[in-house]
Design a protein around this motif. Structure first.
Motif, short mmCIF file in Angstrom:
data_model
loop_
_atom_site.label_atom_id
_atom_site.label_comp_id
_atom_site.label_asym_id
_atom_site.label_seq_id
_atom_site.Cartn_x
_atom_site.Cartn_y
_atom_site.Cartn_z
N ASP A 108 0.81 -1.22 0.00
CA ASP A 108 0.00 0.00 0.00
C ASP A 108 0.84 1.27 0.00
OD1 ASP A 108 -2.28 -1.49 -0.03
OD2 ASP A 108 -2.76 -1.18 2.09
N SER A 109 2.06 1.19 0.50
CA SER A 109 2.92 2.38 0.60
C SER A 109 3.59 2.74 -0.72
CB SER A 109 3.99 2.15 1.67
OG SER A 109 4.78 1.01 1.33
N LEU A 110 3.54 1.84 -1.70
CA LEU A 110 4.25 2.06 -2.96
C LEU A 110 3.71 3.29 -3.69
CD1 LEU A 110 6.55 0.75 -4.55
CD2 LEU A 110 4.83 -0.51 -5.84
N GLU A 111 4.60 4.22 -4.03
CA GLU A 111 4.24 5.45 -4.73
C GLU A 111 4.79 5.49 -6.15
OE1 GLU A 111 5.27 8.95 -2.48
OE2 GLU A 111 4.43 8.13 -0.64
N TYR A 112 5.95 4.90 -6.36
CA TYR A 112 6.62 4.93 -7.66
C TYR A 112 7.07 3.52 -8.02
CZ TYR A 112 6.84 9.84 -6.44
OH TYR A 112 6.51 11.12 -6.05
N CYS A 113 6.67 3.05 -9.19
CA CYS A 113 7.06 1.71 -9.62
C CYS A 113 7.45 1.73 -11.09
CB CYS A 113 5.91 0.73 -9.38
SG CYS A 113 6.40 -0.98 -9.67
N PHE A 114 8.66 1.32 -11.37
CA PHE A 114 9.20 1.33 -12.72
C PHE A 114 9.52 -0.10 -13.14
CE2 PHE A 114 10.01 5.35 -10.73
CZ PHE A 114 9.59 6.25 -11.69
N LEU A 115 8.86 -0.56 -14.20
CA LEU A 115 9.01 -1.93 -14.70
C LEU A 115 9.38 -1.93 -16.19
CD1 LEU A 115 5.86 -3.32 -12.91
CD2 LEU A 115 8.22 -3.82 -12.30
N GLU A 116 10.09 -0.93 -16.61
CA GLU A 116 10.46 -0.80 -18.02
C GLU A 116 11.36 -1.96 -18.45
OE1 GLU A 116 12.27 3.07 -18.23
OE2 GLU A 116 10.47 4.03 -17.42
N ARG A 117 11.17 -2.43 -19.67
CA ARG A 117 12.00 -3.49 -20.25
C ARG A 117 12.01 -4.75 -19.39
NH1 ARG A 117 14.71 0.68 -19.43
NH2 ARG A 117 16.39 -0.32 -18.27
#
Length: 172
Positions: A108-117
Motif C-alpha cells: 500500500d505504501s508504494l508510490e513509484y514503480c518502474f518496470l520498463e523493459r
C-alpha cells in the motif's frame, strides 16, 4: 522552597530519562535501518538501496528475478516496523514477470514503480489498481497494451502512467 526544588529536580530527571529513551530508540532504529539496507543490497546485488523515513530500491542487476523480489518483500514487515515503508521501486531491465509483480499488490505504501523493459504483460496491471498511494508507474517497452493502460487510466485518473500510448485511444 525545598519541595519546589525537589519537584523541579524530579521533572528534570523524568525529562532526561525520556530523552535518553528516545535517543536509544533512534539509535536502535538507525542500526535496524542499516542492517535492512545491507540485507536488501545483498539481494539487489547491483543498484541502490536507501532505508530512511521511506525505502527506495533501484535494481541494476539484469538477472534479478521474481524470487529475488520475493526475498525483498519478505523484509517488508521489518521495514514497516521501523517506519520506513517501501515507496520507490525500480525494477527496470530485470527478469521480473507477472508472477513477481502480483506480489506488489499488497504494498500500500508504494508510490513509484518502474518496470520498463521487463517481462510484464497485461496480467500485471491488476496489481496496480488497488495501490492507494501509487503516483507514477512505468511499463515502457513491455508487453502491456495501450488498451489495458487506458482501462487503468480510467479507473485511476490521477495515476501518471508511462508510456502515454493509451492517450491516442482515449482521444478516439
Amino acid at each position: 522552597s525545598l519541595s519546589a526544588l525537589l519537584a523541579s529536580a524530579t521533572v528534570a530527571c523524568v525529562l532526561f530519562a525520556l530523552l535518553g529513551s528516545e535517543r536509544r530508540s533512534q539509535l536502535e532504529n538507525y542500526a535496524k535501518r542499516e542492517q535492512l539496507e545491507q540485507a536488501i543490497m545483498k539481494i539487489v546485488g547491483n543498484g541502490s538501496v536507501h532505508v530512511s523515513g521511506t525505502t527506495l530500491i533501484q535494481v541494476k542487476r539484469l538477472s534479478f528475478d521474481d524470487e529475488d523480489l520475493q526475498k525483498i518483500l519478505q523484509l517488508k514487515v521489518q521495514l514497516d516496523q521501523i517506519e520506513s515503508p517501501l515507496t520507490f521501486l525500480d525494477l527496470s531491465g530485470t527478469n521480473i514477470t507477472d508472477q513477481g509483480v502480483s506480489e506488489l499488490s499488497d504494498i500500500d505504501s508504494l508510490e513509484y514503480c518502474f518496470l520498463e523493459r521487463t517481462g510484464v504483460t497485461n496480467m500485471s496491471i491488476d496489481a496496480f489498481n488497488g495501490l492507494p498511494n501509487l503516483k507514477v508507474m512505468s511499463v515502457m517497452s513491455t508487453r502491456v497494451t495501450p488498451e489495458r493502460l487506458l482501462t487503468l487510466s480510467i479507473s485511476r485518473p490521477q495515476l501518471n502512467i508511462e508510456p502515454k500510448t493509451y492517450l491516442k485511444l482515449k482521444s478516439q
